[in-house]
Design a protein around this motif. Sequence first.
Motif, PDB file in Angstrom:
ATOM      1  N   LEU A 371       0.816  -1.213   0.000  1.00  0.00           N
ATOM      2  CA  LEU A 371       0.000   0.000   0.000  1.00  0.00           C
ATOM      3  C   LEU A 371       0.850   1.264   0.000  1.00  0.00           C
ATOM      4  O   LEU A 371       0.411   2.316  -0.471  1.00  0.00           O
ATOM      5  CB  LEU A 371      -0.927   0.006   1.231  1.00  0.00           C
ATOM      6  N   LEU A 372       2.055   1.172   0.536  1.00  0.00           N
ATOM      7  CA  LEU A 372       2.958   2.322   0.578  1.00  0.00           C
ATOM      8  C   LEU A 372       4.291   1.973  -0.069  1.00  0.00           C
ATOM      9  O   LEU A 372       4.819   0.883   0.145  1.00  0.00           O
ATOM     10  CB  LEU A 372       3.206   2.778   2.026  1.00  0.00           C
ATOM     11  N   ASN A 373       4.826   2.906  -0.836  1.00  0.00           N
ATOM     12  CA  ASN A 373       6.144   2.724  -1.444  1.00  0.00           C
ATOM     13  C   ASN A 373       7.133   3.631  -0.704  1.00  0.00           C
ATOM     14  O   ASN A 373       7.254   4.819  -0.989  1.00  0.00           O
ATOM     15  CB  ASN A 373       6.090   3.072  -2.932  1.00  0.00           C
ATOM     16  N   VAL A 374       7.810   3.064   0.277  1.00  0.00           N
ATOM     17  CA  VAL A 374       8.721   3.829   1.128  1.00  0.00           C
ATOM     18  C   VAL A 374      10.147   3.660   0.609  1.00  0.00           C
ATOM     19  O   VAL A 374      10.661   2.537   0.545  1.00  0.00           O
ATOM     20  CB  VAL A 374       8.633   3.363   2.595  1.00  0.00           C
ATOM     21  N   ARG A 375      10.787   4.750   0.244  1.00  0.00           N
ATOM     22  CA  ARG A 375      12.127   4.680  -0.350  1.00  0.00           C
ATOM     23  C   ARG A 375      13.239   4.727   0.693  1.00  0.00           C
ATOM     24  O   ARG A 375      14.304   4.175   0.485  1.00  0.00           O
ATOM     25  CB  ARG A 375      12.297   5.825  -1.346  1.00  0.00           C
ATOM     26  N   ASN A 376      12.974   5.402   1.801  1.00  0.00           N
ATOM     27  CA  ASN A 376      13.990   5.460   2.853  1.00  0.00           C
ATOM     28  C   ASN A 376      14.153   4.075   3.476  1.00  0.00           C
ATOM     29  O   ASN A 376      13.168   3.484   3.949  1.00  0.00           O
ATOM     30  CB  ASN A 376      13.564   6.462   3.929  1.00  0.00           C
ATOM     31  N   PRO A 377      15.381   3.513   3.519  1.00  0.00           N
ATOM     32  CA  PRO A 377      15.590   2.144   4.022  1.00  0.00           C
ATOM     33  C   PRO A 377      15.126   1.944   5.465  1.00  0.00           C
ATOM     34  O   PRO A 377      14.523   0.920   5.783  1.00  0.00           O
ATOM     35  CB  PRO A 377      17.104   1.950   3.895  1.00  0.00           C
ATOM     36  N   VAL A 378      15.393   2.922   6.316  1.00  0.00           N
ATOM     37  CA  VAL A 378      15.008   2.798   7.724  1.00  0.00           C
ATOM     38  C   VAL A 378      13.488   2.822   7.865  1.00  0.00           C
ATOM     39  O   VAL A 378      12.889   1.989   8.556  1.00  0.00           O
ATOM     40  CB  VAL A 378      15.639   3.926   8.568  1.00  0.00           C
ATOM     41  N   LEU A 379      12.862   3.797   7.183  1.00  0.00           N
ATOM     42  CA  LEU A 379      11.405   3.886   7.238  1.00  0.00           C
ATOM     43  C   LEU A 379      10.742   2.685   6.573  1.00  0.00           C
ATOM     44  O   LEU A 379       9.660   2.250   6.979  1.00  0.00           O
ATOM     45  CB  LEU A 379      10.931   5.181   6.568  1.00  0.00           C
ATOM     46  N   ASP A 380      11.405   2.137   5.554  1.00  0.00           N
ATOM     47  CA  ASP A 380      10.873   0.951   4.888  1.00  0.00           C
ATOM     48  C   ASP A 380      10.837  -0.237   5.856  1.00  0.00           C
ATOM     49  O   ASP A 380       9.866  -1.005   5.878  1.00  0.00           O
ATOM     50  CB  ASP A 380      11.723   0.612   3.666  1.00  0.00           C
ATOM     51  N   LYS A 381      11.913  -0.412   6.645  1.00  0.00           N
ATOM     52  CA  LYS A 381      11.939  -1.481   7.643  1.00  0.00           C
ATOM     53  C   LYS A 381      10.845  -1.263   8.691  1.00  0.00           C
ATOM     54  O   LYS A 381      10.186  -2.212   9.140  1.00  0.00           O
ATOM     55  CB  LYS A 381      13.303  -1.525   8.332  1.00  0.00           C
ATOM     56  N   LEU A 382      10.661   0.001   9.050  1.00  0.00           N
ATOM     57  CA  LEU A 382       9.634   0.339  10.023  1.00  0.00           C
ATOM     58  C   LEU A 382       8.246   0.015   9.473  1.00  0.00           C
ATOM     59  O   LEU A 382       7.408  -0.585  10.163  1.00  0.00           O
ATOM     60  CB  LEU A 382       9.725   1.818  10.384  1.00  0.00           C
ATOM     61  N   TRP A 383       7.993   0.387   8.226  1.00  0.00           N
ATOM     62  CA  TRP A 383       6.710   0.104   7.595  1.00  0.00           C
ATOM     63  C   TRP A 383       6.503  -1.409   7.438  1.00  0.00           C
ATOM     64  O   TRP A 383       5.385  -1.909   7.598  1.00  0.00           O
ATOM     65  CB  TRP A 383       6.616   0.793   6.242  1.00  0.00           C
ATOM     66  N   SER A 384       7.568  -2.125   7.166  1.00  0.00           N
ATOM     67  CA  SER A 384       7.473  -3.585   7.048  1.00  0.00           C
ATOM     68  C   SER A 384       7.024  -4.202   8.370  1.00  0.00           C
ATOM     69  O   SER A 384       6.169  -5.102   8.392  1.00  0.00           O
ATOM     70  CB  SER A 384       8.833  -4.163   6.638  1.00  0.00           C
ATOM     71  N   LEU A 385       7.568  -3.699   9.478  1.00  0.00           N
ATOM     72  CA  LEU A 385       7.188  -4.205  10.795  1.00  0.00           C
ATOM     73  C   LEU A 385       5.735  -3.858  11.119  1.00  0.00           C
ATOM     74  O   LEU A 385       4.999  -4.669  11.700  1.00  0.00           O
ATOM     75  CB  LEU A 385       8.124  -3.614  11.859  1.00  0.00           C
ATOM     76  N   VAL A 386       5.314  -2.659  10.715  1.00  0.00           N
ATOM     77  CA  VAL A 386       3.922  -2.253  10.910  1.00  0.00           C
ATOM     78  C   VAL A 386       2.994  -3.158  10.111  1.00  0.00           C
ATOM     79  O   VAL A 386       1.945  -3.602  10.608  1.00  0.00           O
ATOM     80  CB  VAL A 386       3.720  -0.779  10.499  1.00  0.00           C
ATOM     81  N   ALA A 387       3.364  -3.455   8.862  1.00  0.00           N
ATOM     82  CA  ALA A 387       2.550  -4.312   8.004  1.00  0.00           C
ATOM     83  C   ALA A 387       2.409  -5.708   8.596  1.00  0.00           C
ATOM     84  O   ALA A 387       1.320  -6.302   8.567  1.00  0.00           O
ATOM     85  CB  ALA A 387       3.157  -4.381   6.603  1.00  0.00           C
ATOM     86  N   VAL A 388       3.494  -6.240   9.139  1.00  0.00           N
ATOM     87  CA  VAL A 388       3.444  -7.565   9.779  1.00  0.00           C
ATOM     88  C   VAL A 388       2.515  -7.532  10.986  1.00  0.00           C
ATOM     89  O   VAL A 388       1.716  -8.459  11.201  1.00  0.00           O
ATOM     90  CB  VAL A 388       4.861  -8.020  10.209  1.00  0.00           C
ATOM     91  N   SER A 389       2.592  -6.460  11.780  1.00  0.00           N
ATOM     92  CA  SER A 389       1.753  -6.337  12.976  1.00  0.00           C
ATOM     93  C   SER A 389       0.276  -6.305  12.614  1.00  0.00           C
ATOM     94  O   SER A 389      -0.548  -6.984  13.241  1.00  0.00           O
ATOM     95  CB  SER A 389       2.127  -5.067  13.752  1.00  0.00           C
TER      96      SER A 389
END
Length: 704
Positions: A371-389
């Motif tokens: 749903l989101l295309n996050v380019r920043n690597p740190v924010l991408d990892k954060l969004w990945s963890l949110v998606a898993v949750s």
Amino acid sequence: MPVVRLLIPFIAGIALALKTPFEVGLPVILVLGFISVLYLQLESRLTFHYKGRWISYVLIFLFLFSAGAFLATDKLSNVNTVSLPDDALLIAEVQTPAKETENAYSTDIAVQAYRYKDDWFDSDGQARVYFQKDSMAGNIKPGMLIAFQPDFDTVSNSGNPEEFDYAKYMTYHMIASSTYLKSGTWTVIDQTQVTGLKRRMSRLRTHLLDIYRQAGLEGDEFAVAAALSLGYKDKLHDKLRHAYSASGAMHVLAVSGLHVGIIYMVMFFLLSPLRKKKKLIYLQVVILVMSIWFYALLTGLSPSVTRAAVMFSFISAGTLFKQNINIYNILAASAFVTLAFDPFVITELGFWLSYLAVLSIVTFYKPIYGLLNVRNPVLDKLWSLVAVSIAAQIGTAPLTVLYFHQFSNYFILTNVLVIPVVTIIVYAAMLVFLVSWIFPVLAVYAGHGMAFLVGILNKLVFFIESIPGAVSQHLYITPVQMLILYLVILFGSIMLMKGKRQYAWAVLTLLMVFVSIGIIRDIKSVEQNKLLVYNLNNHTAINCVVGKDNVLFTDVTGENSKILDKRLSNYWLSEGLEKEKIVDLNKTGSRYMFTSMFSIDNPHVFMKDLYIGFKGIRMLIIRDDRYKYMINQNPMELDYLVLSSGADVDAETLHALFTFETLILDSSYPFYKKGKIKNAMDKHNISVHDVVENGAFIEDLQAE
């Protein structure tokens, strides 16, 4: 997904056999299996075999259904009460480490033999034993042989409505009997016997826990470290459990895929040099699988860790043969293997939460992450963890609400803050064990570092719990509503992920049914009028229910009041009742009359000097000796007379002073007085309801 289709009839057979036990002979299963294999062989050679394929489906379904039912009924048949002659001397082997409770230590034993009249007899069976607290009981370990004269009771329920079915829970753990042993009534006759792999691993876990203690971990830090790394939860107190539950972090205290995955990655990295030679790849896979199962055994083989161990074993095998195995088939295969070894696992909440979480993550993670295309690597990892949750919560929320009646509102914040810290702690735990083995002098420093990390974790959890609105409590749904929610998730995901809008009508219809069930329940709640006398651990508890109003007369006060929430809250929620109004039976004299009236605050409920009037019902509670020598020419008319702890009056005096239809003995009434009073009431044709023997007394006034 062929394995998924095979799992469904297998689970159905187990579930039905546990709900309604029925016999399925082994010859029937073998015949069905033989016919299924034979038909499949013939079908493959038929020209028009597609027309008869349904026959093979039916045969396989019946075979797996019967196999599941056979495994469940066979295991149920092995659960027996321990029955021995009076004055027998029992020899039993300790099966589990001593677990400390508020008033005792408890452990499970396996009966080995007993002596009766100078002769020894082999025996079997398992039982739960509670020991009076002393230093000897605290040092009980698996494998020890103990001797005592048994006085076993059959494990039973309290009989309160909607209360946890403890007897069935114990049955599914192969235990139907229990006993309490006072200090000095038992002895250890062999301290060194350790047989069986699981008991050896239990001893090893105890040793590793001692390493934690020697390294300086104590208090809450020790409790959490032991739970999330070794699956040892005995030291988690109620306040700590509540904080983790309310914040949505309880899952990190259950050893699961996260923990097994870390072990897998560490071992894979350490063994990576073996992959340079093809002949050594097999050795790498064998060591990987053995390491995973070693950890699973060490942590107690809970459903979540067993599922993860089987999954990673299949993944390891897939890398060996360079096969991309369907993740749904891996999940189904792991469930199949787990249930084949222990069909009772199907009754454990952890089994379902574990599989639903992984299934939900596999299904919903990619669509949510996309749903989101996050380019920043740190924010991408954060969004990945949110998606898993979010993905995990979709699959587990309905079941969590059904059983725990709450929902953690800040679960995303919790996982974002907690998961990284937990990951570091698991690595730190391995470091502590490694250092204690190689450089024992440095183990204390490693332990202090781990204690610091666990301290940070606990502070994060307590901080999230303290945020206003952290948890929505007192939520209630029925099992039917839970199933409706899962159907909504199923059809809604098909509609959104596959673009099939026709499923919108199914989703809307299901939601309407869900709401309708809630409305009907609320209407019934408003109309109810009930009188209940609960079985509550040597306490008096009388409940007057008027619509949603909930008046409780009880002697449970202070620190003991938590027992009310633990034992009665499920029933109150199921009936849609408001917060209970507690009237303290220890304060019922004339000077407390206005206080009691203020607490009751209901025109249909009245109390004065332990006399309760409720919707035309007249009830008197006797809990002292005030009526022992009383003489009354005109007997007082009652509907129910309740005898409680401290009631000092004989049956003839009661009959002379009162006329009543039913005598109720609450759970605080002394056991040694019951036989005499029951016999006396029987002579006068007055019914007696003993809440300890018969369960809670319930009078539904609406039905009259």
